[in-house]
Enzyme design. Structure first.
Site, PDB file in Angstrom:
ATOM      1  N   ASP A   1      40.873  42.707  49.571  1.00  0.00           N
ATOM      2  CA  ASP A   1      39.625  42.369  49.107  1.00  0.00           C
ATOM      3  C   ASP A   1      38.597  43.286  49.827  1.00  0.00           C
ATOM      4  OD1 ASP A   1      37.031  41.376  48.151  1.00  0.00           O
ATOM      5  OD2 ASP A   1      37.984  39.335  47.556  1.00  0.00           O
TER       6      ASP A   1
ATOM      7  N   SER B   1      41.383  47.852  46.624  1.00  0.00           N
ATOM      8  CA  SER B   1      42.264  47.665  45.911  1.00  0.00           C
ATOM      9  C   SER B   1      43.102  49.010  45.559  1.00  0.00           C
ATOM     10  CB  SER B   1      42.445  46.797  44.548  1.00  0.00           C
ATOM     11  OG  SER B   1      43.614  47.028  43.781  1.00  0.00           O
TER      12      SER B   1
ATOM     13  N   HIS C   1      36.329  42.199  37.482  1.00  0.00           N
ATOM     14  CA  HIS C   1      36.372  41.715  35.805  1.00  0.00           C
ATOM     15  C   HIS C   1      35.840  42.858  34.928  1.00  0.00           C
ATOM     16  CE1 HIS C   1      38.383  38.595  37.491  1.00  0.00           C
ATOM     17  NE2 HIS C   1      38.142  37.697  36.477  1.00  0.00           N
TER      18      HIS C   1
ATOM     19  N   HIS D   1      45.065  36.812  36.173  1.00  0.00           N
ATOM     20  CA  HIS D   1      44.044  35.907  35.856  1.00  0.00           C
ATOM     21  C   HIS D   1      43.171  35.976  35.146  1.00  0.00           C
ATOM     22  CE1 HIS D   1      41.534  32.452  37.789  1.00  0.00           C
ATOM     23  NE2 HIS D   1      42.510  31.894  37.088  1.00  0.00           N
ATOM     24  N   ASP D   2      42.423  34.852  34.405  1.00  0.00           N
ATOM     25  CA  ASP D   2      41.252  35.170  33.466  1.00  0.00           C
ATOM     26  C   ASP D   2      41.707  35.851  32.368  1.00  0.00           C
ATOM     27  OD1 ASP D   2      39.632  33.311  35.194  1.00  0.00           O
ATOM     28  OD2 ASP D   2      39.029  35.122  36.548  1.00  0.00           O
TER      29      ASP D   2
END
Length: 203
Positions: free
Chosen positions: A67, A119, A139, A164-165
């Site tokens: 991160d 990343s 996102h 995720h999400d």
């Protein structure tokens, strides 16, 4: 998961419901091998790192959590998930101290390797196969696609890509994670788990 460790995870700010956390640990338990490595994209304050790090310790594996710690788009000032308590002295988001505190409280500093970087930059020089990749970073389409481009290729045969999400219905959430989930299926990953917005795919 021991109650004291779950208590640490429960106290940490984050966006991982209990049932999805349980599913994430289960996926890690099924796919992490002794001496293996999992990569988490998006550390935030460390909630999911506690769950993954716990399993990594049990399996004799390691977790690398990546991160830049400046917050994703929706966490910036004026956006829905902005938290003023995470703003540093320079006026920018700064979540690294909170991650470090979480890992110390959880006793996982010797199992979890913290990488402060973007990343795709880390993926560009990464050089070994992975048992599990957990995608929970930015996102927007730009960031989600870059995370997929950078990391899906490192998942070993039989390893897991966890996203995720994932919301098929736009009314429930943003579509970028859903689009990389669909892309993974088209690339030959097979879905082996679905809990809430968490999807587990196996190469």
């Amino acid at each position: 998961m021991p109650s004291d460790l779950r208590g640490v995870a429960d106290d940490v700010r984050g966006f991982l419901p209990d049932d999805e956390a349980d599913a994430l640990r289960e996926a890690a338990g099924e796919h992490l091998r002794p001496g293996g490595v999992a990569v988490e994209i998006g550390s935030y304050c460390g909630k999911s790192a506690v769950h993954l790090g716990h399993v990594a310790r049990l399996r004799g594996a390691r977790l690398v959590t990546i991160d830049h710690h400046r917050g994703s788009e929706e966490q910036q000032s004026g956006w829905e998930y902005h938290d003023t308590s995470l703003v540093g002295t320079d006026g920018r988001m700064e979540t690294l101290p909170f991650l470090r505190e979480t890992l110390a409280r959880a006793g996982l500093e010797d199992v979890v390797d913290v990488v402060v970087a973007r990343s795709p930059d880390v993926a560009s020089w990464w050089g070994r196969e992975l048992d599990l990749v957990f995608v929970d970073g930015g996102h927007t389409d730009e960031h989600a696609q870059a995370d997929y481009d950078g990391w899906a290729r490192w998942v070993r045969p039989g390893g897991a890509l966890v996203i995720h999400d994932v919301f098929p219905d736009p009314a429930d959430g943003g579509q970028a994670p859903y689009r990389i989930y669909r892309r993974a299926l088209e690339d030959g990953f097979a879905e082996v788990g679905h809990t809430g917005s968490l999807r587990v795919l196996r190469r």
